[in-house]
Design a protein around this motif. Structure first.
Motif, PDB file in Angstrom:
ATOM      1  N   ASP A 165       0.918  -1.338  -0.348  1.00 50.61           N
ATOM      2  CA  ASP A 165       0.195  -0.023   0.015  1.00 50.61           C
ATOM      3  C   ASP A 165       0.727   1.179   0.049  1.00 50.61           C
ATOM      4  O   ASP A 165      -0.359   2.275   0.417  1.00 50.61           O
ATOM      5  CB  ASP A 165      -0.732  -0.139   0.983  1.00 50.61           C
ATOM      6  CG  ASP A 165       0.251   0.057   2.707  1.00 50.61           C
ATOM      7  OD1 ASP A 165       1.519  -0.357   2.946  1.00 50.61           O
ATOM      8  OD2 ASP A 165      -0.534  -0.138   3.492  1.00 50.61           O
ATOM      9  N   SER A 178     -13.199   0.268   1.183  1.00 48.79           N
ATOM     10  CA  SER A 178     -12.326   1.337   1.255  1.00 48.79           C
ATOM     11  C   SER A 178     -10.510   0.315   1.490  1.00 48.79           C
ATOM     12  O   SER A 178      -9.593   1.070   1.651  1.00 48.79           O
ATOM     13  CB  SER A 178     -12.723   1.494   2.469  1.00 48.79           C
ATOM     14  OG  SER A 178     -12.521   1.003   3.099  1.00 48.79           O
ATOM     15  N   THR A 179     -10.622  -1.532   1.429  1.00 48.48           N
ATOM     16  CA  THR A 179      -9.326  -1.005   2.494  1.00 48.48           C
ATOM     17  C   THR A 179      -8.996  -2.829   0.516  1.00 48.48           C
ATOM     18  O   THR A 179      -9.797  -2.896   0.098  1.00 48.48           O
ATOM     19  CB  THR A 179      -9.170  -2.428   3.510  1.00 48.48           C
ATOM     20  OG1 THR A 179     -10.171  -3.552   3.375  1.00 48.48           O
ATOM     21  CG2 THR A 179      -9.387  -1.206   4.625  1.00 48.48           C
ATOM     22  N   SER A 180      -7.880  -3.368   0.698  1.00 47.04           N
ATOM     23  CA  SER A 180      -7.537  -4.469   0.483  1.00 47.04           C
ATOM     24  C   SER A 180      -8.870  -5.599   0.962  1.00 47.04           C
ATOM     25  O   SER A 180      -8.722  -5.576   1.708  1.00 47.04           O
ATOM     26  CB  SER A 180      -6.445  -4.559   0.110  1.00 47.04           C
ATOM     27  OG  SER A 180      -5.338  -3.613  -0.109  1.00 47.04           O
TER      28      SER A 180
END
Length: 152
Positions: free
Chosen positions: A10, A116-118
């Motif tokens: 990220d 909103s996240t992996s």
């Protein structure tokens, strides 16, 4: 004193791939080389830093790398399901489109993973589907994966 090669999924949390001892105080050009034996599938970030004997560290360079065909390593389980089927990947499948079609090719369910996240694993509710054989297609901007499942 030494060089450090680091990687990140990220560009925020970094882990060390390799630390390489430097050549000391030398005016000779020295080339260094290393390989990441276990790169992250999909998009990754790499950076190289140099740490001097006085403890001063400088980030020398950073690059982004995308490994192609990362959707090749996807698992759909269970292959026979009644309520939930799971898609598990070794790479981030966020923003991938999922199309489920029946044996005749008619699309019965279609959506995009959005988070909103992996996302590396995603449950899919198949409880509303009729019993039968289904094809599942997962598509990202770089690759696609085809699988199958049976709804009980």
């Amino acid at each position: 004193h030494f060089f450090k090669l680091e990687r990140s999924r990220d560009n925020e949390i970094w882990e060390t791939v390799k630390t390489i001892e430097g050549g000391g105080n030398s005016s000779l050009v020295t080339n260094y080389e290393t390989t990441d034996a276990e790169p992250f599938p999909g998009e990754s970030y790499y950076r190289l830093s140099q740490t001097d004997y006085d403890g001063t560290t400088k980030i020398l360079d950073m690059i982004s790398v995308r490994f192609k065909n990362y959707l090749d390593e996807i698992m759909i389980y269970p292959s026979v399901a009644s309520d939930i089927v799971n898609i598990k990947a070794k790479a981030d499948i966020n923003n991938s489109q999922v199309i489920i079609s029946d044996i005749s090719g008619a699309i019965v369910k279609q959506f995009v993973f959005s988070s909103s996240t992996s996302v590396y694993e995603m449950p899919i509710d198949v409880s509303g589907l009729s019993a039968g054989y289904y094809f599942l297609r997962l598509t990202s901007d770089k690759s696609s994966f085809n699988g199958k499942m049976i709804k009980q």
